[in-house]
Design a protein around this motif. Structure first.
Motif, PDB file in Angstrom:
ATOM      1  N   GLY A 201       0.834  -1.203   0.000  1.00  0.00           N
ATOM      2  CA  GLY A 201       0.000   0.000   0.000  1.00  0.00           C
ATOM      3  C   GLY A 201       0.864   1.247   0.000  1.00  0.00           C
ATOM      4  O   GLY A 201       1.768   1.406  -0.822  1.00  0.00           O
ATOM      5  N   THR A 202       0.630   2.136   0.949  1.00  0.00           N
ATOM      6  CA  THR A 202       1.407   3.370   1.067  1.00  0.00           C
ATOM      7  C   THR A 202       2.892   3.092   1.235  1.00  0.00           C
ATOM      8  O   THR A 202       3.740   3.893   0.813  1.00  0.00           O
TER       9      THR A 202
ATOM     10  N   THR B  97       0.820  -2.505   7.357  1.00  0.00           N
ATOM     11  CA  THR B  97       1.249  -2.642   5.969  1.00  0.00           C
ATOM     12  C   THR B  97       2.678  -2.140   5.784  1.00  0.00           C
ATOM     13  O   THR B  97       3.252  -2.286   4.712  1.00  0.00           O
TER      14      THR B  97
END
Length: 206
Positions: free
Chosen positions: A73-74, A112
């Protein structure tokens, strides 16, 4: 066996069963009795991986982790990496480098982000304290912290904003309820934080 018996020697035969089990049983067969004896063979495997001493001390080089979980993700593409430094213990350390985004931040403890796991065998229970040998890649308070968890605990911060390797004691202690295999995790909080060594101890004044 038959030849030995014929020679007048008192010999019994035996058979090893359950060889895939941790503690197999050796059964003796003898014509001298209806209830032959049994010998229990106890197999004690040699411990592997990081080992806590009997005195409650566990020391781990940060680059010798057991597992790396990549960021997603980020945090995709921002992973812990091993880097060289002659002043580091063992000549190496781990960090999520600053790269082109020097202020990447995981203040919300997002799972994440990239994570390192260290598995160790604990011989002591009770309160434990974690020390990190660490320093910052950039001295601007944007690369000075890491998240730490032990034995499934909530994550707590380790913080040091300095250019020299320094031992930092985490502000939170950890309770180890049982002996055996436990996992310590480093979760990225800010990229640029450099970790050289990890010590877990039962000594509050270490």
């Amino acid at each position: 066996v038959q030849a030995e018996r014929a020679a007048g020697r008192n010999v019994v035969g035996f058979m090893l069963t359950g060889t895939t089990a941790t503690n197999p049983t050796v059964s003796f067969s003898s014509k001298e009795g209806a209830n032959p004896p049994q010998l229990r063979v106890v197999h004690t495997p040699t411990p592997t991986g990081f080992q806590q001493t009997a005195g409650g001390l566990l020391s781990m080089e940060a680059e010798n982790y057991n597992a790396l979980t990549s960021g997603s993700g980020t945090f995709a593409g921002w992973d812990w990496t091993q880097q060289s430094d002659a002043t580091a213990s063992g000549g190496s350390f781990v960090s999520v480098p600053d790269g082109t985004t020097p202020s990447l931040n995981n203040s919300a403890t997002s799972l994440t982000a990239s994570r390192l796991d260290y598995t160790a065998n604990f011989h002591a229970t009770g309160t434990h304290y974690v020390w990190l040998r660490m320093k910052s890649q950039t001295i601007d308070f944007t690369s000075d912290s890491v998240w730490v968890s032990l034995d499934g605990s909530a994550y707590t911060q380790g913080v040091w904003n300095g250019s020299a390797w320094t031992w930092v004691k985490l502000p939170t202690s950890f309770n180890i309820a049982t002996t055996g295999s436990k996992t310590l995790s480093l979760l990225m909080r800010e990229n640029g934080q450099m970790i050289d060594k990890i010590v877990v101890t039962t000594d509050n004044n270490y």
